[in-house]
Design an enzyme around this catalytic site. Structure first.
Site, mmCIF file in Angstrom:
data_model
loop_
_atom_site.group_PDB
_atom_site.id
_atom_site.type_symbol
_atom_site.label_atom_id
_atom_site.label_comp_id
_atom_site.label_asym_id
_atom_site.label_seq_id
_atom_site.Cartn_x
_atom_site.Cartn_y
_atom_site.Cartn_z
ATOM 1 N N ASN A 1 -107.069 -90.775 42.562
ATOM 2 C CA ASN A 1 -105.806 -90.972 43.268
ATOM 3 C C ASN A 1 -104.708 -90.908 42.210
ATOM 4 O OD1 ASN A 1 -103.584 -91.830 44.671
ATOM 5 N ND2 ASN A 1 -104.336 -93.906 45.080
ATOM 6 N N TRP A 2 -104.006 -89.787 42.191
ATOM 7 C CA TRP A 2 -102.998 -89.598 41.143
ATOM 8 C C TRP A 2 -101.709 -90.375 41.411
ATOM 9 C CZ3 TRP A 2 -103.344 -83.598 39.894
ATOM 10 C CH2 TRP A 2 -104.487 -83.387 39.109
ATOM 11 N N LYS A 3 -101.592 -90.930 42.605
ATOM 12 C CA LYS A 3 -100.366 -91.677 42.966
ATOM 13 C C LYS A 3 -99.140 -90.796 42.696
ATOM 14 C CE LYS A 3 -102.972 -95.871 42.235
ATOM 15 N NZ LYS A 3 -102.999 -97.265 41.868
ATOM 16 N N HIS B 1 -103.883 -97.596 51.631
ATOM 17 C CA HIS B 1 -103.860 -98.064 50.241
ATOM 18 C C HIS B 1 -102.968 -99.299 50.136
ATOM 19 C CE1 HIS B 1 -103.311 -98.231 45.935
ATOM 20 N NE2 HIS B 1 -104.375 -97.453 45.824
ATOM 21 N N GLU C 1 -100.887 -100.171 48.029
ATOM 22 C CA GLU C 1 -99.491 -99.895 47.652
ATOM 23 C C GLU C 1 -98.679 -99.466 48.870
ATOM 24 O OE1 GLU C 1 -100.447 -97.230 44.447
ATOM 25 O OE2 GLU C 1 -101.213 -98.919 43.283
ATOM 26 N N GLU D 1 -110.775 -102.012 47.270
ATOM 27 C CA GLU D 1 -109.872 -102.078 46.127
ATOM 28 C C GLU D 1 -109.217 -103.461 46.076
ATOM 29 O OE1 GLU D 1 -108.604 -97.870 44.753
ATOM 30 O OE2 GLU D 1 -107.116 -98.601 46.170
ATOM 31 N N GLY E 1 -104.518 -101.322 38.550
ATOM 32 C CA GLY E 1 -103.532 -101.070 37.503
ATOM 33 C C GLY E 1 -103.341 -102.242 36.548
ATOM 34 N N SER F 1 -108.925 -100.422 38.230
ATOM 35 C CA SER F 1 -109.172 -100.380 36.788
ATOM 36 C C SER F 1 -110.539 -99.810 36.412
ATOM 37 C CB SER F 1 -108.967 -101.770 36.169
ATOM 38 O OG SER F 1 -107.624 -102.199 36.347
ATOM 39 N N GLY G 1 -107.392 -94.586 39.690
ATOM 40 C CA GLY G 1 -105.969 -94.319 39.503
ATOM 41 C C GLY G 1 -105.711 -93.849 38.077
ATOM 42 N N GLY G 2 -105.241 -94.753 37.232
ATOM 43 C CA GLY G 2 -104.808 -94.430 35.873
ATOM 44 C C GLY G 2 -105.768 -93.561 35.087
HETATM 45 P P1 13P Z 1 -106.183 -98.008 38.838
HETATM 46 O O1 13P Z 1 -107.469 -97.259 38.598
HETATM 47 O O2 13P Z 1 -105.027 -97.476 38.079
HETATM 48 O O3 13P Z 1 -106.370 -99.492 38.731
HETATM 49 O O4 13P Z 1 -105.806 -97.729 40.396
HETATM 50 C C1 13P Z 1 -106.758 -97.930 41.375
HETATM 51 C C2 13P Z 1 -106.261 -97.412 42.670
HETATM 52 O O5 13P Z 1 -105.352 -97.955 43.250
HETATM 53 C C3 13P Z 1 -106.888 -96.195 43.201
HETATM 54 O O6 13P Z 1 -106.483 -95.941 44.510
#
Ligand code: 13P
Length: 248
Positions: A9-11, A95, A97, A164, A170, A209, A230-231
């Protein structure tokens, strides 16, 4: 047998040239090397070019969100059919967020899932508790409510559940393998209640993470069938190592 499902997930990250650079390194590193489903969810602006770049590879394209109406006067929104049109096979829905910053409720999440399934999209349905809820001993209650409301009237084909925990997103704070396995096993029991035995075939993936350092131990958990990253999915070498996790 559940096939591992490893998703990025590149956000809100990457321009067109940054994406091209990513794939130039990532595709040779992963091609023919993994049995997992490899899924990448870039921002909306990159879906069309991404679809061209990944043609002929086994990478699957996903979107990060969608709106629940088919078309009309909804400025700024994207419909399920538009996602299908760009070559998306999956969409991430619910999600944390989106729930936190854009006021998405369980009811909205449910409508988005219904509309997306109608258009033929697979669903990556995100659930998870906040730190406050975990510390108050309410993790299972939250997961149960999100599942009940989010999956109301939804049949289980092409459905992936992403656990999640919000406190792990993050933050560099991964759930321990025990915490992940405990939550995933609880989620599977809820899915069995909803869908019966077919739930044993559904992928439940972990997000929060995930890194090249912790992927192998997470994937060793019985009910962890994949990850949503994500990251660590933004760098091709790092995501390639996650895709190439070592089976214990
Ligand atoms: P991180 O891997 O950056 O913690 O993000 C997880 C996430 O929200 C994937 O959708």
């Amino acid at each position: 047998m559940r096939k591992p499902f490893i998703a990025a997930n590149w956000k809100m990250n990457k321009t067109l040239s940054e994406m091209k650079d990513f794939f130039t390194v990532f595709i040779p590193l992963t091609v023919n090397k993994s049995n997992a489903d490899i899924v990448i969810a870039p921002p909306f602006t990159l879906l069309n070019p991404a679809s061209e770049i990944i043609k002929g590879t086994k990478i699957i394209l996903a979107a990060q969100d969608v709106f629940y109406e088919e078309k009309g006067a909804y400025t700024g929104e994207i419909s399920p059919l538009m996602l299908v049109d760009t070559g998306c096979q999956y969409v991430i829905i619910g999600h944390s967020e989106r729930r936190q910053y854009f006021g998405e409720t369980d009811e909205i999440v449910n409508k988005k899932i219904i509309a997306s399934k109608k258009a033929g999209l697979g669903i990556i349905f995100c659930i998870g508790e906040s730190l406050q809820e975990r510390e108050a001993g309410r993790t299972f209650e939250v997961l149960q409510k999100e599942i009940q409301k989010g999956l109301n009237e939804i049949e289980p084909s092409k459905l992936v559940i992403a656990y999640e925990p919000i406190w792990a997103i993050g933050t560099g704070k991964t759930a321990t393998t025990e915490q992940a396995q405990e939550a995933h096993s609880f989620i599977r029991k809820q899915l069995i209640k909803l869908y019966g035995n077919i739930a044993s075939e559904l992928c439940i993936i972990y997000g929060g993470s995930v890194t090249p350092e912790n992927i192998d131990s997470l994937m060793a958990c019985e009910d962890v069938d994949g990850v949503l990253v994500g990251g660590a999915s933004l760098k091709p070498e790092s995501f390639a190592r996650i895709v190439d996790f070592k089976q214990s």
